[in-house]
Write an enzyme that holds these catalytic residues in place. Sequence first.
Site, mmCIF file in Angstrom:
data_model
loop_
_atom_site.group_PDB
_atom_site.id
_atom_site.type_symbol
_atom_site.label_atom_id
_atom_site.label_comp_id
_atom_site.label_asym_id
_atom_site.label_seq_id
_atom_site.Cartn_x
_atom_site.Cartn_y
_atom_site.Cartn_z
ATOM 1 N N GLY A 98 0.883 -2.113 4.040
ATOM 2 C CA GLY A 98 1.559 -0.819 3.922
ATOM 3 C C GLY A 98 2.768 -0.732 4.810
ATOM 4 N N SER A 99 2.536 -0.437 6.097
ATOM 5 C CA SER A 99 3.675 -0.149 6.973
ATOM 6 C C SER A 99 4.614 -1.341 7.112
ATOM 7 C CB SER A 99 3.189 0.341 8.337
ATOM 8 O OG SER A 99 2.121 -0.429 8.782
ATOM 9 N N PHE A 156 -6.240 5.283 8.013
ATOM 10 C CA PHE A 156 -4.825 5.454 8.346
ATOM 11 C C PHE A 156 -4.083 4.128 8.220
ATOM 12 C CE2 PHE A 156 -7.239 8.598 10.652
ATOM 13 C CZ PHE A 156 -6.556 9.771 10.338
ATOM 14 N N MET A 193 -8.572 8.761 -0.336
ATOM 15 C CA MET A 193 -9.430 9.205 0.772
ATOM 16 C C MET A 193 -9.843 10.649 0.497
ATOM 17 S SD MET A 193 -7.252 7.736 3.989
ATOM 18 C CE MET A 193 -6.421 6.155 3.927
ATOM 19 N N GLY A 210 -3.206 -3.836 8.818
ATOM 20 C CA GLY A 210 -2.477 -4.577 9.837
ATOM 21 C C GLY A 210 -1.891 -5.882 9.337
ATOM 22 N N SER A 246 0.853 -1.190 0.000
ATOM 23 C CA SER A 246 0.000 0.000 0.000
ATOM 24 C C SER A 246 0.886 1.236 0.000
ATOM 25 C CB SER A 246 -0.890 0.003 1.239
ATOM 26 O OG SER A 246 -1.428 1.309 1.392
ATOM 27 N N ASP A 283 -6.883 -5.846 3.804
ATOM 28 C CA ASP A 283 -6.197 -4.558 3.925
ATOM 29 C C ASP A 283 -6.286 -4.113 5.379
ATOM 30 O OD1 ASP A 283 -5.086 -2.083 3.340
ATOM 31 O OD2 ASP A 283 -6.904 -1.274 2.412
ATOM 32 N N ASP A 316 -4.409 4.049 -2.180
ATOM 33 C CA ASP A 316 -5.488 4.441 -1.268
ATOM 34 C C ASP A 316 -5.968 5.861 -1.557
ATOM 35 O OD1 ASP A 316 -5.957 2.251 0.609
ATOM 36 O OD2 ASP A 316 -3.850 2.523 1.121
ATOM 37 N N GLY A 338 -0.831 1.668 9.595
ATOM 38 C CA GLY A 338 -0.151 1.388 10.859
ATOM 39 C C GLY A 338 -1.049 0.986 12.015
HETATM 40 C C1 DX5 Z 1 -6.171 2.116 5.496
HETATM 41 C C2 DX5 Z 1 -5.739 1.802 4.087
HETATM 42 C C3 DX5 Z 1 -4.682 0.775 3.992
HETATM 43 C C4 DX5 Z 1 -3.406 1.133 4.708
HETATM 44 C C5 DX5 Z 1 -2.915 -0.140 5.307
HETATM 45 O O1 DX5 Z 1 -7.344 2.835 5.470
HETATM 46 O O2 DX5 Z 1 -6.830 1.371 3.310
HETATM 47 O O3 DX5 Z 1 -4.426 0.381 2.667
HETATM 48 O O4 DX5 Z 1 -2.400 1.653 3.899
HETATM 49 O O5 DX5 Z 1 -1.803 0.138 6.073
HETATM 50 P P1 DX5 Z 1 -1.187 -0.934 7.053
HETATM 51 O O6 DX5 Z 1 -0.765 -2.107 6.196
HETATM 52 O O7 DX5 Z 1 -0.048 -0.191 7.647
HETATM 53 O O8 DX5 Z 1 -2.241 -1.301 8.037
HETATM 54 ZN ZN ZN Z 2 -6.403 0.419 1.352
#
Ligand code: DX5
Ligand code: ZN
Length: 229
Positions: free
Chosen positions: A199-200, A149, A40, A179, A11, A177, A38, A151
């Site tokens: 993502g993180s 968000f 938003m 954690g 992500s 998607d 992503d 993380g």
């Molecule tokens: C959150 C996003 C995710 C986010 C996931 O609203 O839709 O795609 O980047 O990030 P991690 O993998 O860090 O939870």
């Molecule tokens: Zn996402």
Amino acid sequence: MNTKKIRILPSILSARMGHLAADCRRALEAGADGLHFDVMDGHFVANMTLGPDVLRALRDELPEAYLHVHLMVDRPDFYAPRFIGAGADAVLVHIEAPCGIPDTLRAIRAAGKKAGAVICPETPVDALADVADAGLLDEVLVMTVHPGFGGQTFLESGLPKFRELRRRWPDLDLSVDGGINTETGARCAAAGANILGAGSFLYKAPDMAAAISGMRRAAEAAVLARIQQ
Ligand code: DX5
Ligand code: ZN
């Protein structure tokens, strides 16, 4: 039963925005199967991120990349065509969005792109029944955090949703998607997910290629163990 190939999509919310193209290229060179983008709007979720012009710029830089667009917006009916015009390969819309979701999914398909629906942690699988039974979906994305968000901590409530989705609509791609790391990704894969967004975990890994291959190996092993049970 999950017999689909495992795909891993970093992500780009966790990429460095000032070095976005470089960080996307780094993820693809590390073995990613595409990029999770992503979007938003500051309404559907409080945060604001990237618009179609940024996607178009990435498409120009990375013509071969599979771009998986997650629309966390109130008006996916308005934005889906704009992201398709900018180069999206798959567009995923939240079933909770207050607009005409079936027509939006039809428009994504009519443009020759993959159409997906997303459910928030508090939304039951049954909320997808109308669009899934009408054959409007290629993919369902199960959120395992509250959208907005990166993380956040993985929510276990997603796991039974994969099992129910695989049982009711076995041919759909199922993505996750929120954690996701090696361990939570493998648990989701065992439950039925075949597309892992992260993502993180991936962007903070000291060696992204090792993190991607480790996540893939763990997920494949978890699926195999499940099949052999
Ligand atoms: C959150 C996003 C995710 C986010 C996931 O609203 O839709 O795609 O980047 O990030 P991690 O993998 O860090 O939870
Ligand atoms: Zn996402």
